[in-house]
Design a protein around this motif. Structure first.
Motif, short mmCIF file in Angstrom:
data_model
loop_
_atom_site.label_atom_id
_atom_site.label_comp_id
_atom_site.label_asym_id
_atom_site.label_seq_id
_atom_site.Cartn_x
_atom_site.Cartn_y
_atom_site.Cartn_z
N ASP A 65 0.84 -1.19 0.00
CA ASP A 65 0.00 0.00 0.00
C ASP A 65 0.88 1.25 0.00
OD1 ASP A 65 -1.77 2.06 0.38
OD2 ASP A 65 -2.69 1.22 2.19
N PRO A 66 0.84 2.04 -1.08
CA PRO A 66 1.71 3.23 -1.15
C PRO A 66 1.32 4.32 -0.16
CG PRO A 66 0.21 3.18 -3.02
CD PRO A 66 0.02 1.89 -2.27
N ASP A 67 0.11 4.25 0.41
CA ASP A 67 -0.33 5.27 1.37
C ASP A 67 0.13 4.99 2.79
OD1 ASP A 67 -1.62 6.69 -0.65
OD2 ASP A 67 -3.46 5.52 -0.42
N THR A 68 0.63 3.78 3.03
CA THR A 68 1.12 3.44 4.37
C THR A 68 2.54 3.97 4.53
OG1 THR A 68 -0.25 1.45 4.48
CG2 THR A 68 1.64 1.55 5.96
N PRO A 69 2.79 4.77 5.56
CA PRO A 69 4.15 5.29 5.77
C PRO A 69 5.15 4.15 5.95
CG PRO A 69 2.57 6.43 7.16
CD PRO A 69 1.85 5.27 6.55
N LEU A 70 6.38 4.40 5.56
CA LEU A 70 7.43 3.39 5.68
C LEU A 70 7.81 3.16 7.14
CD1 LEU A 70 9.91 4.41 2.84
CD2 LEU A 70 8.36 2.45 2.88
N PRO A 71 8.07 1.90 7.49
CA PRO A 71 8.60 1.65 8.83
C PRO A 71 10.03 2.20 8.90
CG PRO A 71 8.61 -0.36 7.54
CD PRO A 71 7.94 0.69 6.70
N TYR A 72 10.49 2.42 10.12
CA TYR A 72 11.87 2.88 10.29
C TYR A 72 12.40 2.37 11.61
CZ TYR A 72 9.97 6.58 13.36
OH TYR A 72 9.32 7.26 14.36
N SER A 73 13.71 2.44 11.75
CA SER A 73 14.32 2.06 13.02
C SER A 73 15.16 3.21 13.52
CB SER A 73 15.18 0.80 12.88
OG SER A 73 16.32 1.06 12.10
N VAL A 74 15.40 3.22 14.80
CA VAL A 74 16.25 4.23 15.43
C VAL A 74 17.02 3.55 16.55
CG1 VAL A 74 14.41 5.02 16.98
CG2 VAL A 74 16.32 6.54 16.47
N GLU A 75 18.29 3.87 16.65
CA GLU A 75 19.11 3.33 17.73
C GLU A 75 18.88 4.19 18.97
OE1 GLU A 75 20.83 0.46 17.53
OE2 GLU A 75 20.04 0.32 15.49
N MET A 76 18.65 3.52 20.10
CA MET A 76 18.43 4.23 21.35
C MET A 76 19.26 3.58 22.45
SD MET A 76 14.37 5.20 21.20
CE MET A 76 14.55 6.74 22.10
N LEU A 77 19.59 4.36 23.44
CA LEU A 77 20.28 3.87 24.62
C LEU A 77 19.25 3.75 25.73
CD1 LEU A 77 22.91 3.19 26.17
CD2 LEU A 77 23.07 5.63 26.70
N PHE A 78 19.17 2.57 26.33
CA PHE A 78 18.28 2.37 27.47
C PHE A 78 19.13 2.42 28.74
CE2 PHE A 78 16.65 -0.21 30.86
CZ PHE A 78 15.38 0.31 31.00
N TYR A 79 18.63 3.12 29.74
CA TYR A 79 19.27 3.09 31.04
C TYR A 79 18.19 2.90 32.10
CZ TYR A 79 17.83 7.98 31.29
OH TYR A 79 17.08 9.13 31.28
N GLY A 80 18.44 2.00 33.02
CA GLY A 80 17.47 1.70 34.06
C GLY A 80 17.82 0.40 34.73
N ASP A 81 16.80 -0.41 35.02
CA ASP A 81 16.97 -1.67 35.74
C ASP A 81 16.31 -2.80 34.98
OD1 ASP A 81 18.23 -0.65 38.24
OD2 ASP A 81 16.34 0.47 38.36
N ILE A 82 16.91 -3.98 35.09
CA ILE A 82 16.35 -5.17 34.47
C ILE A 82 15.52 -5.91 35.52
CG2 ILE A 82 18.31 -6.71 34.94
CD1 ILE A 82 17.90 -7.70 31.98
N GLY A 83 14.41 -6.51 35.09
CA GLY A 83 13.51 -7.18 36.02
C GLY A 83 13.98 -8.57 36.41
N SER A 84 13.62 -8.94 37.61
CA SER A 84 13.89 -10.29 38.11
C SER A 84 12.79 -10.65 39.10
CB SER A 84 15.26 -10.36 38.79
OG SER A 84 15.22 -9.67 40.03
N ARG A 85 12.93 -11.79 39.74
CA ARG A 85 11.91 -12.25 40.69
C ARG A 85 11.78 -11.34 41.91
NH1 ARG A 85 12.70 -18.79 40.37
NH2 ARG A 85 12.34 -18.84 38.13
N VAL A 86 12.81 -10.55 42.18
CA VAL A 86 12.76 -9.64 43.33
C VAL A 86 12.40 -8.22 42.93
CG1 VAL A 86 14.32 -11.02 44.75
CG2 VAL A 86 15.26 -9.24 43.27
N GLY A 87 12.14 -8.00 41.66
CA GLY A 87 11.76 -6.67 41.19
C GLY A 87 12.78 -6.12 40.22
N PHE A 88 12.86 -4.82 40.18
CA PHE A 88 13.76 -4.13 39.24
C PHE A 88 14.88 -3.49 40.05
CE2 PHE A 88 9.78 -4.69 37.13
CZ PHE A 88 10.14 -4.95 35.82
N ARG A 89 15.93 -4.28 40.30
CA ARG A 89 17.01 -3.83 41.17
C ARG A 89 18.39 -3.96 40.57
NH1 ARG A 89 14.91 -6.54 46.81
NH2 ARG A 89 12.94 -5.43 46.87
N THR A 90 18.50 -4.40 39.32
CA THR A 90 19.81 -4.60 38.70
C THR A 90 20.00 -3.54 37.61
OG1 THR A 90 19.63 -6.97 39.11
CG2 THR A 90 21.31 -6.25 37.53
#
Length: 165
Positions: A65-90
């Motif tokens: 479909d020519p009316d559908t905008p093209l998908p795109y990607s962007v590189e991003m940096l994530f900063y925060g915590d990764i989840g585990s069984r004890v919550g988000f502490r790492t």
């Protein structure tokens, strides 16, 4: 007299045709967890924020479909915590490729710089992290509540993890 003034507006409104809208099913934290757990891909759950780390890069179209905008990607940096069984502490810092997709004229958008999110990142075989964003967010909760975080931790511990609960 009022009727004559309104008649042109009614006429042109009728010519406009039916309005199309996109309806998205809401996925809560447990529904997203279940979706990730049932996927053949591997996911990690993170809480934090993204920062743009590059320009938008056009991708090949998903549709003819020519009316559908093209998908795109962007590189991003994530900063925060990764989840585990004890919550988000790492604490973690991850480079993430965010792919933005469209359905007809509706498109997703990458997370705003610095806005807190709860995100499900797909991890590929090369240990690269990816986040898919469409017009209906299925892998991100913006401004997650403590209930969202507690729900994910409970799901990761194997406790009750019912969508909509």
């Amino acid at each position: 007299m009022r009727f004559r003034l309104l008649l042109p507006f009614v006429f042109f409104a009728a010519l406009a045709g039916p309005a199309l809208s996109l309806s998205c099913a809401y996925l809560d934290a447990a529904a997203m967890f279940q979706q990730a757990a049932e996927a053949s891909e591997r996911y990690v759950i993170v809480r934090g924020a993204f920062l743009r780390n590059g320009p938008d890069m056009p991708l090949p179209p998903d549709t003819d479909d020519p009316d559908t905008p093209l998908p795109y990607s962007v590189e991003m940096l994530f900063y925060g915590d990764i989840g585990s069984r004890v919550g988000f502490r790492t604490p973690v810092e991850l480079e993430v490729t965010v792919r933005v997709n469209c359905v007809l004229e509706w498109c997703g958008a990458p997370p705003e710089d610095g806005r807190e999110v709860l995100a499900f990142l797909r991890v590929d075989e090369d240990r690269q992290y990816h986040l898919g964003i469409g017009p209906c967010p299925a892998w991100v909760i913006y401004d997650p509540s403590q209930d969202n975080l507690d729900q994910i931790a409970a799901c990761m511990r194997g406790e009750a993890c019912e969508a909509g609960g």
